[in-house]
Design a protein around this motif. Structure first.
Motif, mmCIF file in Angstrom:
data_model
loop_
_atom_site.group_PDB
_atom_site.id
_atom_site.type_symbol
_atom_site.label_atom_id
_atom_site.label_comp_id
_atom_site.label_asym_id
_atom_site.label_seq_id
_atom_site.Cartn_x
_atom_site.Cartn_y
_atom_site.Cartn_z
ATOM 1 N N TYR A 220 0.836 -1.204 0.000
ATOM 2 C CA TYR A 220 0.000 0.000 0.000
ATOM 3 C C TYR A 220 0.878 1.266 0.000
ATOM 4 C CZ TYR A 220 -2.522 3.834 2.224
ATOM 5 O OH TYR A 220 -3.015 5.076 2.539
ATOM 6 N N LEU A 221 1.893 1.291 0.859
ATOM 7 C CA LEU A 221 2.750 2.485 0.948
ATOM 8 C C LEU A 221 3.517 2.698 -0.354
ATOM 9 C CD1 LEU A 221 4.239 2.183 4.564
ATOM 10 C CD2 LEU A 221 2.386 3.678 3.782
ATOM 11 N N LYS A 222 3.993 1.595 -0.930
ATOM 12 C CA LYS A 222 4.771 1.702 -2.166
ATOM 13 C C LYS A 222 3.923 2.287 -3.291
ATOM 14 C CE LYS A 222 7.951 -0.838 -5.098
ATOM 15 N NZ LYS A 222 8.656 0.440 -5.330
ATOM 16 N N ASP A 223 2.694 1.764 -3.424
ATOM 17 C CA ASP A 223 1.811 2.211 -4.497
ATOM 18 C C ASP A 223 1.269 3.620 -4.237
ATOM 19 O OD1 ASP A 223 2.251 -0.227 -5.586
ATOM 20 O OD2 ASP A 223 0.332 -1.107 -4.993
ATOM 21 N N ARG A 224 0.835 3.854 -3.005
ATOM 22 C CA ARG A 224 0.161 5.116 -2.675
ATOM 23 C C ARG A 224 1.138 6.304 -2.711
ATOM 24 N NH1 ARG A 224 -1.140 9.313 -1.503
ATOM 25 N NH2 ARG A 224 -2.736 10.193 -0.131
ATOM 26 N N TYR A 225 2.368 6.085 -2.243
ATOM 27 C CA TYR A 225 3.314 7.205 -2.111
ATOM 28 C C TYR A 225 4.459 7.148 -3.122
ATOM 29 C CZ TYR A 225 0.691 8.175 2.088
ATOM 30 O OH TYR A 225 -0.332 8.466 2.956
ATOM 31 N N ASN A 226 4.414 6.117 -3.976
ATOM 32 C CA ASN A 226 5.395 6.018 -5.051
ATOM 33 C C ASN A 226 6.840 6.126 -4.526
ATOM 34 O OD1 ASN A 226 6.313 5.780 -7.674
ATOM 35 N ND2 ASN A 226 6.270 8.000 -8.019
ATOM 36 N N ILE A 227 7.150 5.289 -3.553
ATOM 37 C CA ILE A 227 8.477 5.320 -2.933
ATOM 38 C C ILE A 227 9.226 4.028 -3.235
ATOM 39 C CG2 ILE A 227 8.088 6.901 -0.985
ATOM 40 C CD1 ILE A 227 7.337 4.291 0.606
ATOM 41 N N LYS A 228 10.533 4.076 -3.045
ATOM 42 C CA LYS A 228 11.357 2.862 -3.176
ATOM 43 C C LYS A 228 11.311 2.110 -1.848
ATOM 44 C CE LYS A 228 13.355 3.981 -7.213
ATOM 45 N NZ LYS A 228 14.356 5.056 -7.274
ATOM 46 N N ILE A 229 11.353 0.800 -1.934
ATOM 47 C CA ILE A 229 11.403 0.001 -0.706
ATOM 48 C C ILE A 229 12.514 -1.035 -0.790
ATOM 49 C CG2 ILE A 229 10.178 -1.743 0.683
ATOM 50 C CD1 ILE A 229 7.667 -0.056 0.299
ATOM 51 N N LEU A 230 13.326 -1.081 0.263
ATOM 52 C CA LEU A 230 14.327 -2.130 0.412
ATOM 53 C C LEU A 230 13.966 -2.962 1.632
ATOM 54 C CD1 LEU A 230 18.100 -2.230 0.086
ATOM 55 C CD2 LEU A 230 17.158 -2.730 2.331
ATOM 56 N N GLU A 231 14.002 -4.288 1.450
ATOM 57 C CA GLU A 231 13.784 -5.193 2.572
ATOM 58 C C GLU A 231 15.127 -5.787 2.998
ATOM 59 O OE1 GLU A 231 9.956 -7.715 2.119
ATOM 60 O OE2 GLU A 231 10.568 -7.236 0.091
ATOM 61 N N ASP A 232 15.517 -5.488 4.231
ATOM 62 C CA ASP A 232 16.712 -6.107 4.798
ATOM 63 C C ASP A 232 16.271 -7.455 5.378
ATOM 64 O OD1 ASP A 232 18.756 -6.990 6.470
ATOM 65 O OD2 ASP A 232 19.399 -4.960 6.995
ATOM 66 N N CYS A 233 16.595 -8.521 4.635
ATOM 67 C CA CYS A 233 16.165 -9.876 5.020
ATOM 68 C C CYS A 233 17.297 -10.662 5.675
ATOM 69 C CB CYS A 233 15.636 -10.637 3.804
ATOM 70 S SG CYS A 233 14.192 -9.886 3.050
ATOM 71 N N ALA A 234 18.259 -9.938 6.270
ATOM 72 C CA ALA A 234 19.383 -10.626 6.920
ATOM 73 C C ALA A 234 18.917 -11.560 8.033
ATOM 74 C CB ALA A 234 20.376 -9.601 7.469
ATOM 75 N N HIS A 235 17.736 -11.241 8.644
ATOM 76 C CA HIS A 235 17.200 -12.104 9.706
ATOM 77 C C HIS A 235 16.167 -13.091 9.187
ATOM 78 C CE1 HIS A 235 17.845 -8.926 13.169
ATOM 79 N NE2 HIS A 235 18.927 -9.107 12.439
ATOM 80 N N SER A 236 15.770 -12.967 7.943
ATOM 81 C CA SER A 236 14.480 -13.572 7.590
ATOM 82 C C SER A 236 14.500 -14.502 6.383
ATOM 83 C CB SER A 236 13.445 -12.464 7.373
ATOM 84 O OG SER A 236 13.857 -11.589 6.348
ATOM 85 N N LEU A 237 15.672 -15.005 6.004
ATOM 86 C CA LEU A 237 15.673 -16.027 4.953
ATOM 87 C C LEU A 237 14.811 -17.187 5.454
ATOM 88 C CD1 LEU A 237 16.833 -16.931 2.206
ATOM 89 C CD2 LEU A 237 18.753 -17.939 3.424
ATOM 90 N N GLY A 238 13.867 -17.618 4.637
ATOM 91 C CA GLY A 238 12.998 -18.732 5.048
ATOM 92 C C GLY A 238 11.741 -18.299 5.786
ATOM 93 N N ALA A 239 11.582 -16.985 6.013
ATOM 94 C CA ALA A 239 10.359 -16.492 6.655
ATOM 95 C C ALA A 239 9.297 -16.237 5.588
ATOM 96 C CB ALA A 239 10.651 -15.208 7.424
ATOM 97 N N ASN A 240 8.042 -16.150 6.036
ATOM 98 C CA ASN A 240 6.935 -15.887 5.120
ATOM 99 C C ASN A 240 6.052 -14.796 5.682
ATOM 100 O OD1 ASN A 240 7.161 -18.285 3.203
ATOM 101 N ND2 ASN A 240 7.154 -19.259 5.212
ATOM 102 N N PHE A 241 5.289 -14.185 4.773
ATOM 103 C CA PHE A 241 4.149 -13.389 5.211
ATOM 104 C C PHE A 241 2.982 -13.908 4.383
ATOM 105 C CE2 PHE A 241 1.103 -10.001 5.159
ATOM 106 C CZ PHE A 241 1.098 -9.585 6.479
#
Ligand SMILES: *Cc1c(COP(=O)(O)O)cnc(C)c1O
Length: 376
Positions: A142-163
């Motif tokens: 929602y934030l990416k689409d609504r505000y047209n911003i770049k997003i980086l996900e730091d997944c250093a803790h989350s390899l193998g995690a899901n949403f």
């Protein structure tokens, strides 16, 4: 006495060792076939189009920031991370803005939206899926689409995690994600990291920046290469990637074990003064097991607890000291942000041993000593 129990460590078996030895006997120690194989397998695991493996997670953040940000860009990010997340914003002379966290340790995306409403010049958000628990992906989208911003996900803790059915590292709702293969993370290559993205354009830029901004141009001449941007040598070795390929085969088992350890801790702390950071989350990859204790009501301080546990050969750790409170950041004018949740979190939090080979006996030993010391 029991052997030292650290807060985290790698799991290496004979297959891992043999895969490294095989590369040592092969023609390529670096920039050989293992890099691409590792990248393909990681991309496949993360369900993403492109993957670029690099020397470490910090290098991944640096390159990602080079392709996402411009000088002076404002970037919302979390104070609850390892230094490298916001340092990478500074590397490219952009400006981190620290936003408070939710009680689960993740950046507060509702506060991010308030900031975006107030200041339309904000260009990006850097999120960390803290401890392995993913931030809300619907809100991110929602934030990416609504505000047209770049997003980086730091997944250093989350390899193998899901949403839900979105895999961490899939960069489904972001421009790119970064991974780290430091020995305490889910899989290791000694030192190592990667960037994932679904953008061909970003992928090609990142490939170039990983190796001096240089492009081979055999179409012009057999020896010819061209430099179009100022890159680095952030190449990872084939030795490291062979280890990564071997480790990746075992990741589901590693995460299963981490989840079982989390369940055991949860059960042991039920109705005690030790509060797990969040209720059991089957989608978390449990890089860390963080608990909170209100020390203001106890006879023991956190420093004393760490020292006493160490005397018992148990290593506690703290994730994290708020980045904006570091002397370097204070010198840049940071440190006075209104982050009450983070501040209280920092007072109360610490991390317990969490790694796949932690035995039941060791875990019971940790729990028993912790509860005894806190109840004294
Ligand atoms: C480990 C880590 C990094 C940096 O990774 P390195 O491979 O150690 O450079 C970045 N961000 C977070 C959240 C980390 O935990």
């Amino acid at each position: 006495m029991i052997d030292f129990i650290p807060y985290g460590k790698q799991t290496i078996d004979e297959d891992d060792i043999n895969s490294v030895i095989e590369v040592l006997k092969s023609p390529f120690l670096t920039t050989g076939p293992k890099i691409e194989e590792f990248e393909k397998k990681l991309a496949n695991y993360c369900n993403v189009n492109y993957c670029i493996a690099v020397t470490n997670g910090t290098a991944a953040l640096h390159l990602a920031s080079m392709v996402l940000l411009n000088k002076n860009d404002k970037v919302l990010t979390t104070p609850n991370s390892f230094l490298a997340t916001s340092n990478s914003i500074l590397y490219v002379k952009a400006k981190p803005i620290f936003v408070d966290i939710y009680e689960d340790g993740n950046i507060n995306l509702d506060l991010c939206e308030e900031e975006l409403k107030k200041d339309s010049t904000i260009k990006a958000i850097y999120v960390v899926h803290f401890s392995g628990k993913a931030v809300n992906q619907e809100k991110l989208k929602y934030l990416k689409d609504r505000y047209n911003i770049k997003i980086l996900e730091d997944c250093a803790h989350s390899l193998g995690a899901n949403f839900g059915n979105i895999k961490a590292g899939s960069s489904t709702n972001s421009d790119c994600s970064i991974l780290s293969f430091h020995p305490v993370k889910h899989i290791t290559t000694g030192e190592g990291g990667a960037i994932t993205t679904n953008s061909k354009e970003l992928y090609e830029k990142l490939l170039e920046l990983r190796a001096h901004g240089m492009q081979r141009r055999v179409d012009i001449a057999p020896w010819y290469y061209e430099m179009n941007s100022l890159g680095f040598n952030y190449r990872i070795t084939d030795i490291a990637c062979a280890l990564g390929i071997s480790q990746l085969k075992k990741i589901d088992n590693f995460i299963e074990k981490r989840k079982n350890i989390a369940k055991n801790y949860d059960k042991a702390f039920l109705n005690s003064i030790v509060k797990p950071l969040y209720n059991f989350d089957k989608d978390s990859s449990y890089h860390l097991y963080v608990v909170r204790v209100d020390f203001s009501k106890l006879n023991i301080t956190k420093i004393k607890l760490f020292n006493k546990m160490k005397e018992k050969n148990i290593g506690l750790q703290l994730h994290y000291i708020p980045i904006n409170k570091q002397p370097f950041y204070k010198n840049l004018g940071y440190g006075k942000e209104n982050t009450p949740i983070m501040d209280r979190y920092y007072e109360e939090c610490f991390s317990l041993p969490m790694y796949p080979t932690l035995t039941i006996e060791e875990q019971e030993y940790v729990i028993k000593n912790l509860l005894e010391l806190l109840n004294d």
